[in-house]
Design a protein around this motif. Structure first.
Motif, PDB file in Angstrom:
ATOM      1  N   MET A 173     -17.518   3.554  -0.726  1.00  0.00           N
ATOM      2  CA  MET A 173     -17.807   2.462  -1.655  1.00  0.00           C
ATOM      3  C   MET A 173     -19.265   2.030  -1.551  1.00  0.00           C
ATOM      4  O   MET A 173     -19.904   1.734  -2.565  1.00  0.00           O
ATOM      5  CB  MET A 173     -16.873   1.281  -1.372  1.00  0.00           C
ATOM      6  CG  MET A 173     -15.423   1.568  -1.702  1.00  0.00           C
ATOM      7  SD  MET A 173     -14.354   0.155  -1.309  1.00  0.00           S
ATOM      8  CE  MET A 173     -12.765   0.784  -1.859  1.00  0.00           C
ATOM      9  N   GLN A 221     -13.444   5.089   3.830  1.00  0.00           N
ATOM     10  CA  GLN A 221     -13.299   4.634   2.449  1.00  0.00           C
ATOM     11  C   GLN A 221     -14.334   3.564   2.118  1.00  0.00           C
ATOM     12  O   GLN A 221     -14.918   3.565   1.026  1.00  0.00           O
ATOM     13  CB  GLN A 221     -11.883   4.109   2.215  1.00  0.00           C
ATOM     14  CG  GLN A 221     -11.608   3.758   0.750  1.00  0.00           C
ATOM     15  CD  GLN A 221     -10.139   3.519   0.484  1.00  0.00           C
ATOM     16  OE1 GLN A 221      -9.269   4.061   1.171  1.00  0.00           O
ATOM     17  NE2 GLN A 221      -9.845   2.711  -0.516  1.00  0.00           N
ATOM     18  N   ARG A 249      -7.600  -5.173   2.443  1.00  0.00           N
ATOM     19  CA  ARG A 249      -8.504  -5.317   1.294  1.00  0.00           C
ATOM     20  C   ARG A 249      -9.671  -4.353   1.445  1.00  0.00           C
ATOM     21  O   ARG A 249     -10.530  -4.534   2.292  1.00  0.00           O
ATOM     22  CB  ARG A 249      -9.015  -6.747   1.161  1.00  0.00           C
ATOM     23  CG  ARG A 249      -9.780  -6.921  -0.161  1.00  0.00           C
ATOM     24  CD  ARG A 249     -10.300  -8.307  -0.371  1.00  0.00           C
ATOM     25  NE  ARG A 249     -10.943  -8.414  -1.681  1.00  0.00           N
ATOM     26  CZ  ARG A 249     -11.674  -9.441  -2.088  1.00  0.00           C
ATOM     27  NH1 ARG A 249     -11.858 -10.478  -1.277  1.00  0.00           N
ATOM     28  NH2 ARG A 249     -12.216  -9.453  -3.291  1.00  0.00           N
ATOM     29  N   THR A 271       0.848  -1.189   0.000  1.00  0.00           N
ATOM     30  CA  THR A 271       0.000   0.000   0.000  1.00  0.00           C
ATOM     31  C   THR A 271       0.884   1.240   0.000  1.00  0.00           C
ATOM     32  O   THR A 271       1.794   1.343   0.826  1.00  0.00           O
ATOM     33  CB  THR A 271      -0.911   0.031   1.240  1.00  0.00           C
ATOM     34  OG1 THR A 271      -1.714  -1.149   1.272  1.00  0.00           O
ATOM     35  CG2 THR A 271      -1.825   1.251   1.212  1.00  0.00           C
ATOM     36  N   GLU A 278     -12.268  -2.969  -1.207  1.00  0.00           N
ATOM     37  CA  GLU A 278     -12.742  -2.952  -2.598  1.00  0.00           C
ATOM     38  C   GLU A 278     -14.172  -3.440  -2.684  1.00  0.00           C
ATOM     39  O   GLU A 278     -14.692  -4.093  -1.775  1.00  0.00           O
ATOM     40  CB  GLU A 278     -11.834  -3.794  -3.479  1.00  0.00           C
ATOM     41  CG  GLU A 278     -11.806  -5.276  -3.142  1.00  0.00           C
ATOM     42  CD  GLU A 278     -10.884  -6.059  -4.068  1.00  0.00           C
ATOM     43  OE1 GLU A 278     -10.550  -5.548  -5.146  1.00  0.00           O
ATOM     44  OE2 GLU A 278     -10.508  -7.190  -3.707  1.00  0.00           O
ATOM     45  N   LYS A 279     -14.793  -3.097  -3.815  1.00  0.00           N
ATOM     46  CA  LYS A 279     -16.154  -3.550  -4.097  1.00  0.00           C
ATOM     47  C   LYS A 279     -16.091  -4.829  -4.923  1.00  0.00           C
ATOM     48  O   LYS A 279     -15.182  -5.032  -5.712  1.00  0.00           O
ATOM     49  CB  LYS A 279     -16.909  -2.472  -4.885  1.00  0.00           C
ATOM     50  CG  LYS A 279     -17.101  -1.166  -4.128  1.00  0.00           C
ATOM     51  CD  LYS A 279     -17.727  -0.095  -5.009  1.00  0.00           C
ATOM     52  CE  LYS A 279     -16.748   0.393  -6.058  1.00  0.00           C
ATOM     53  NZ  LYS A 279     -17.274   1.531  -6.838  1.00  0.00           N
ATOM     54  N   GLU A 280     -17.086  -5.662  -4.722  1.00  0.00           N
ATOM     55  CA  GLU A 280     -17.183  -6.909  -5.500  1.00  0.00           C
ATOM     56  C   GLU A 280     -18.655  -7.250  -5.660  1.00  0.00           C
ATOM     57  O   GLU A 280     -19.439  -7.097  -4.719  1.00  0.00           O
ATOM     58  CB  GLU A 280     -16.447  -8.045  -4.787  1.00  0.00           C
ATOM     59  CG  GLU A 280     -16.472  -9.353  -5.555  1.00  0.00           C
ATOM     60  CD  GLU A 280     -15.690 -10.470  -4.862  1.00  0.00           C
ATOM     61  OE1 GLU A 280     -15.517 -11.527  -5.486  1.00  0.00           O
ATOM     62  OE2 GLU A 280     -15.274 -10.272  -3.701  1.00  0.00           O
ATOM     63  N   VAL A 320     -18.881  -4.955  -0.162  1.00  0.00           N
ATOM     64  CA  VAL A 320     -17.709  -4.117   0.083  1.00  0.00           C
ATOM     65  C   VAL A 320     -16.834  -4.846   1.094  1.00  0.00           C
ATOM     66  O   VAL A 320     -17.310  -5.248   2.158  1.00  0.00           O
ATOM     67  CB  VAL A 320     -18.096  -2.722   0.623  1.00  0.00           C
ATOM     68  CG1 VAL A 320     -16.850  -1.951   1.061  1.00  0.00           C
ATOM     69  CG2 VAL A 320     -18.863  -1.937  -0.428  1.00  0.00           C
ATOM     70  N   HIS A 321     -15.555  -5.025   0.751  1.00  0.00           N
ATOM     71  CA  HIS A 321     -14.615  -5.685   1.663  1.00  0.00           C
ATOM     72  C   HIS A 321     -13.799  -4.647   2.416  1.00  0.00           C
ATOM     73  O   HIS A 321     -13.325  -3.668   1.839  1.00  0.00           O
ATOM     74  CB  HIS A 321     -13.662  -6.593   0.884  1.00  0.00           C
ATOM     75  CG  HIS A 321     -14.330  -7.722   0.160  1.00  0.00           C
ATOM     76  ND1 HIS A 321     -14.863  -8.797   0.824  1.00  0.00           N
ATOM     77  CD2 HIS A 321     -14.553  -7.931  -1.169  1.00  0.00           C
ATOM     78  CE1 HIS A 321     -15.386  -9.642  -0.071  1.00  0.00           C
ATOM     79  NE2 HIS A 321     -15.217  -9.130  -1.277  1.00  0.00           N
ATOM     80  N   ASN A 322     -13.620  -4.877   3.716  1.00  0.00           N
ATOM     81  CA  ASN A 322     -12.776  -4.021   4.551  1.00  0.00           C
ATOM     82  C   ASN A 322     -12.180  -4.900   5.644  1.00  0.00           C
ATOM     83  O   ASN A 322     -12.727  -5.007   6.743  1.00  0.00           O
ATOM     84  CB  ASN A 322     -13.600  -2.865   5.144  1.00  0.00           C
ATOM     85  CG  ASN A 322     -12.774  -1.917   5.997  1.00  0.00           C
ATOM     86  OD1 ASN A 322     -11.544  -1.914   5.919  1.00  0.00           O
ATOM     87  ND2 ASN A 322     -13.428  -1.120   6.818  1.00  0.00           N
ATOM     88  N   THR A 362     -10.133   3.729   7.106  1.00  0.00           N
ATOM     89  CA  THR A 362     -10.639   2.653   6.243  1.00  0.00           C
ATOM     90  C   THR A 362     -12.160   2.572   6.296  1.00  0.00           C
ATOM     91  O   THR A 362     -12.807   2.233   5.306  1.00  0.00           O
ATOM     92  CB  THR A 362     -10.013   1.300   6.619  1.00  0.00           C
ATOM     93  OG1 THR A 362     -10.290   0.995   7.991  1.00  0.00           O
ATOM     94  CG2 THR A 362      -8.511   1.322   6.405  1.00  0.00           C
TER      95      THR A 362
END
Length: 341
Positions: free
Chosen positions: A324, A320, A285, A59, A287-289, A301-303, A317
């Motif tokens: 998302m 963020q 991690r 990162t 991100e959107k999936e 959404v993963h966090n 985080t």
């Protein structure tokens, strides 16, 4: 305005902070947290809660600094409010010392904390086995207070908590519009992320009210963090160790190392031993999936994957992840995610 049903998997530090951020930033969302465990039985309850970032190799420093800055600013406001005592957030000054000077005397986060400077020769003289040091003021969250405070704040905002295990993302289909995965080490099993691994941490909580400053070796493995209910001595970083039992030999080694840093700890009274599994990846991690199966779609959404730096970056985080979720809301109507009544 249509209500968007959001479920957050995980009731620890990352899950609760993300749920609060969503509920406070996106009023159209009805937020539920589902978790096997809540405080005092989460990984965050083991942590000392001192805001000193660890680095994530994959990162960029700019991103890590942004997360840390947002977290520090948010908690600093709480510490300076009437809620500071109930939330267990306070300022803490101390020393970070090195046996050999680091490559960079000023870490990427030096101008986020307060009063960062290099230690003077007189200050270094307190640590005869060390040649270099930094001193600064940061923030500390007393996890035994902070986590329940967050849970209560979430409920006050209208949030709902449920105790239970999510065996599959798809068991949430038809109940919620958007899933936010903050399951920590559970993501290894839940979504098959084999890049995620545990790093076991063992610490001691001791009764040492005379300790007023934190002391931390630059490698982060040995540290002394005074808190409200006790002083935390650490620690260990045991990669791929899934055991949750404390090792008496390791406890002795931790105490010996900490006594080398602060001799007044010799003979200290141990309150308890604590063990937790840090959910570690080379990068958090975030991100959107879109999960798809049999023509059905479920936005996620993963966090997760905060490792040993969760307290230092959890608000950044969470913000963020909330952005998302907001980006996914316009797409909800395109997905057949809600059961027909």
């Amino acid at each position: 305005m249509k209500t968007i049903k959001v479920v957050v998997i995980g009731g620890g530090l990352v899950g609760l902070s993300t749920a609060i951020c969503i509920s406070e930033s996106l009023p159209q969302c009805e937020v539920t947290v589902v978790s096997e465990s809540f405080s005092p039985n989460t990984t965050g309850d083991v942590a000392a809660g001192c805001l000193i970032p660890h680095t994530y190799p994959d990162t960029p420093f700019e991103q890590q600094k942004k997360w840390f800055q947002e977290t520090f600013d948010h908690l600093f406001k709480i510490a300076n409010s009437a809620e500071g005592a109930d939330a267990g957030i306070s300022l803490l000054t101390g020393w970070q010392v090195y046996k050999n000077p680091p490559e960079e005397a000023f870490p990427f986060w030096w101008d986020v904390v307060l009063g960062f400077r290099l230690m003077t020769p007189t200050e270094i003289a307190k640590f005869p086995c060390h040649k270099f040091g930094q001193t600064f003021t940061t923030l500390k969250c007393q996890s035994s207070l902070y986590l329940p405070w967050m849970e209560q704040r979430f409920k006050t905002n209208g949030g709902t908590v449920q105790t239970g295990k999510v065996e599959s993302i798809w068991q949430l289909y038809g109940k919620y519009n958007i899933v936010v995965n903050c399951s920590g080490i559970g993501s290894r099993e839940l979504i098959g992320d084999l890049s995620l691994y545990p790093v076991k941490g063992q610490v001691l909580e001791v009764h040492a009210p005379w300790i007023k400053h934190f002391i931390r070796e630059g490698n982060g493995n040995t540290y002394i963090y005074p808190g409200i209910t006790g002083t935390t001595l650490g620690g260990t970083r045991q990669k791929d160790d899934w055991t949750l039992s404390a090792d008496a030999k390791i406890s002795k080694e931790i105490l010996d190392r900490c006594c080398d840093l602060e001799p007044s700890l010799r003979g200290v009274s141990i309150i308890r031993e604590k063990v937790g599994l840090r959910p570690t990846r080379s990068a958090i991690r975030l991100e959107k999936e879109i999960f798809s199966k049999n023509g059905q779609q479920l936005p996620v959404v993963h966090n997760y994957g905060h490792g040993g730096s969760g307290f230092s970056v959890h608000i950044g985080t969470a913000k963020q992840a909330t952005r998302m979720v907001e980006e996914l809301i316009p797409l909800v109507g395109q997905f057949n995610v809600m059961s027909k009544l």
